[in-house]
Scaffold this motif. Structure first.
Motif, PDB file in Angstrom:
ATOM      1  N   ARG A  73     -66.820 -12.464 -80.141  1.00  0.00           N
ATOM      2  CA  ARG A  73     -66.560 -11.491 -79.597  1.00  0.00           C
ATOM      3  C   ARG A  73     -65.503 -10.445 -79.958  1.00  0.00           C
ATOM      4  NH1 ARG A  73     -68.084 -11.282 -74.001  1.00  0.00           N
ATOM      5  NH2 ARG A  73     -70.007 -12.594 -73.748  1.00  0.00           N
ATOM      6  N   THR A  74     -65.405  -9.243 -79.563  1.00  0.00           N
ATOM      7  CA  THR A  74     -64.242  -8.410 -79.935  1.00  0.00           C
ATOM      8  C   THR A  74     -63.462  -8.251 -78.516  1.00  0.00           C
ATOM      9  OG1 THR A  74     -65.643  -6.371 -79.708  1.00  0.00           O
ATOM     10  CG2 THR A  74     -65.577  -7.472 -81.614  1.00  0.00           C
ATOM     11  N   GLY A  75     -62.190  -7.515 -79.115  1.00  0.00           N
ATOM     12  CA  GLY A  75     -61.148  -6.811 -77.880  1.00  0.00           C
ATOM     13  C   GLY A  75     -60.797  -7.996 -77.243  1.00  0.00           C
ATOM     14  N   GLN A  76     -60.674  -7.914 -75.654  1.00  0.00           N
ATOM     15  CA  GLN A  76     -60.074  -8.826 -74.764  1.00  0.00           C
ATOM     16  C   GLN A  76     -61.183  -9.864 -74.769  1.00  0.00           C
ATOM     17  OE1 GLN A  76     -57.076  -9.063 -72.728  1.00  0.00           O
ATOM     18  NE2 GLN A  76     -56.510  -7.964 -74.478  1.00  0.00           N
ATOM     19  N   ALA A  77     -62.527  -9.694 -75.113  1.00  0.00           N
ATOM     20  CA  ALA A  77     -63.510 -10.623 -74.577  1.00  0.00           C
ATOM     21  C   ALA A  77     -63.471 -12.060 -75.554  1.00  0.00           C
ATOM     22  CB  ALA A  77     -64.950 -10.084 -74.939  1.00  0.00           C
ATOM     23  N   LYS A  78     -62.591 -11.652 -76.714  1.00  0.00           N
ATOM     24  CA  LYS A  78     -62.509 -12.767 -77.651  1.00  0.00           C
ATOM     25  C   LYS A  78     -61.330 -13.829 -77.197  1.00  0.00           C
ATOM     26  CE  LYS A  78     -58.840 -10.428 -80.246  1.00  0.00           C
ATOM     27  NZ  LYS A  78     -58.604  -9.485 -81.297  1.00  0.00           N
ATOM     28  N   TYR A  79     -60.855 -13.630 -75.962  1.00  0.00           N
ATOM     29  CA  TYR A  79     -59.740 -14.398 -75.266  1.00  0.00           C
ATOM     30  C   TYR A  79     -60.392 -15.389 -74.425  1.00  0.00           C
ATOM     31  CZ  TYR A  79     -56.008 -11.651 -77.704  1.00  0.00           C
ATOM     32  OH  TYR A  79     -55.264 -11.219 -78.600  1.00  0.00           O
ATOM     33  N   ARG A  80     -60.715 -16.672 -74.588  1.00  0.00           N
ATOM     34  CA  ARG A  80     -61.326 -17.557 -73.784  1.00  0.00           C
ATOM     35  C   ARG A  80     -60.155 -17.999 -72.684  1.00  0.00           C
ATOM     36  NH1 ARG A  80     -66.321 -17.894 -75.995  1.00  0.00           N
ATOM     37  NH2 ARG A  80     -66.220 -16.306 -77.648  1.00  0.00           N
ATOM     38  N   VAL A  81     -59.132 -18.001 -73.076  1.00  0.00           N
ATOM     39  CA  VAL A  81     -58.092 -18.096 -71.803  1.00  0.00           C
ATOM     40  C   VAL A  81     -56.885 -17.100 -71.975  1.00  0.00           C
ATOM     41  CG1 VAL A  81     -56.059 -19.750 -71.165  1.00  0.00           C
ATOM     42  CG2 VAL A  81     -58.426 -20.682 -71.622  1.00  0.00           C
ATOM     43  N   ARG A  82     -56.523 -16.376 -70.851  1.00  0.00           N
ATOM     44  CA  ARG A  82     -55.481 -15.452 -70.874  1.00  0.00           C
ATOM     45  C   ARG A  82     -54.233 -16.083 -69.737  1.00  0.00           C
ATOM     46  NH1 ARG A  82     -57.596  -9.739 -69.963  1.00  0.00           N
ATOM     47  NH2 ARG A  82     -58.295 -10.720 -67.904  1.00  0.00           N
ATOM     48  N   ILE A  83     -53.007 -16.138 -70.303  1.00  0.00           N
ATOM     49  CA  ILE A  83     -52.103 -16.515 -69.412  1.00  0.00           C
ATOM     50  C   ILE A  83     -51.297 -15.137 -69.279  1.00  0.00           C
ATOM     51  CG2 ILE A  83     -50.041 -18.031 -69.030  1.00  0.00           C
ATOM     52  CD1 ILE A  83     -51.685 -20.024 -70.463  1.00  0.00           C
ATOM     53  N   LEU A  84     -51.019 -14.435 -68.327  1.00  0.00           N
ATOM     54  CA  LEU A  84     -50.644 -13.017 -68.280  1.00  0.00           C
ATOM     55  C   LEU A  84     -49.608 -12.838 -66.964  1.00  0.00           C
ATOM     56  CD1 LEU A  84     -53.918 -11.006 -68.981  1.00  0.00           C
ATOM     57  CD2 LEU A  84     -52.185 -11.993 -70.570  1.00  0.00           C
TER      58      LEU A  84
END
Length: 313
Positions: free
Chosen positions: A48-59
């Motif tokens: 994936r590219t962009g934000q989709a490459k992140y499988r977990v986001r802690i924000l």
């Protein structure tokens, strides 16, 4: 709470956003933390590219006053370490089983007064720590053990232990220098990136620097981040980690690591971003400073009142 706060395991496409996690992990013997992501997966689809490459986001989480009060122990241990050595704010653990090129993003979080480091990854590949603020995360050593020489630790700010392709950028790390640890530390990591962070120390000792970080860091600034109203003590209830207009954090971040919004949900200047969780701009007004025409003239977390004065939200 006796155990951990938020924990995810063997998961993908999970967001942990906007939580206030505090006063957890006190009575657990298994070494718990406030927010944990472990064994993250990327099995459902390919690259994936962009934000989709992140499988977990802690924000955008607020993580504070989380620490252990008893020794940690596990069945595979043959002995107990006679000092508490767990109780982190945000802890990533054993995230190396990537099938494609998944990543984990930890960004826009504020971690303060946690027990044993603010934000940490252990055995993790493809980790991004961007635009976080970590402040005085050594409660266990500073308070519980009153600076006992055998209770010290290197990882008391933002840290990575073992992993590949991990990046630490646009963060603020303020530590208690009397503990003797590092604001930013790396050990056993392959191809790490450390760019445009601000480090500072409070205490009587000089701020120590990790030799492993010194050899690779780019544009690290050692300076007081000049927060609007940092906590005056461990139990302060009124404070602000927003940088004042004179802060060296403003405009000194790296655009490559800039988030589109900050901890408060405000749009960031992605060309010249502020370092840390909260965005501000040169010349912004805080409580009672100057005359504002609109809230756009005010610093983050402030609004322009009818009398033309910026005040805290």
């Amino acid at each position: 709470l006796p155990g951990g706060g938020i924990r995810i395991s063997d998961s993908e496409y999970v967001d942990i956003i906007g939580n206030n996690v505090h006063d957890v992990s006190r009575k657990s013997y298994s070494g718990t933390h406030a927010i944990v992501a472990t064994n993250t997966q990327d099995k459902r689809d390919g690259t994936r590219t962009g934000q989709a490459k992140y499988r977990v986001r802690i924000l955008g989480n607020t993580v504070h006053h989380n620490y252990n009060e008893i020794y940690s122990w596990a069945p595979n241990k043959s002995e107990i370490h006679p000092f508490i050595d767990e109780g982190k704010g945000i802890s990533l653990q054993r995230n190396q089983e990537w099938k494609y090129d998944g990543r984990i993003l930890v960004a826009n979080n504020i971690a303060f007064y946690n027990g044993y480091s603010g934000i940490h990854s252990n055995d993790g590949d493809n980790i991004d720590f961007f635009s976080n603020t970590a402040y005085m995360n050594s409660y266990t050593i500073s308070e519980t053990y009153n600076y006992h020489p055998d209770a010290g630790a290197n990882n008391i700010g933002i840290s990575i232990s073992y992993g590949n392709d991990c990046r630490i950028g646009n963060n603020i790390a303020v530590v208690d220098t009397d503990v003797g640890g590092f604001a930013i530390s790396i050990s056993g990591a392959t191809d790490p990136t450390v760019h445009n962070n601000i480090v500072w120390g409070l205490g009587t000792a000089h701020l120590k620097f990790d030799p492993d970080v010194d050899t690779i860091d780019v544009n690290t600034i050692q300076a007081d981040p000049i927060f609007e109203n940092p906590p005056s003590n461990l139990y302060a209830t009124v404070f602000s980690f927003a940088p004042l207009s004179s802060s060296p954090t403003i405009g000194n971040g790296k655009s490559r690591f800039a988030m589109e919004v900050d901890y408060l949900g405000h749009i960031r200047d992605t060309s010249n971003p502020t370092i840390g969780a909260i965005e501000n701009f040169p010349g912004c007004l805080t409580d009672g400073q100057g005359v504002c025409d609109s809230t756009e003239d005010c610093c983050s977390a402030h609004v322009c009142q009818g009398a033309g004065i910026c005040s805290s939200m």
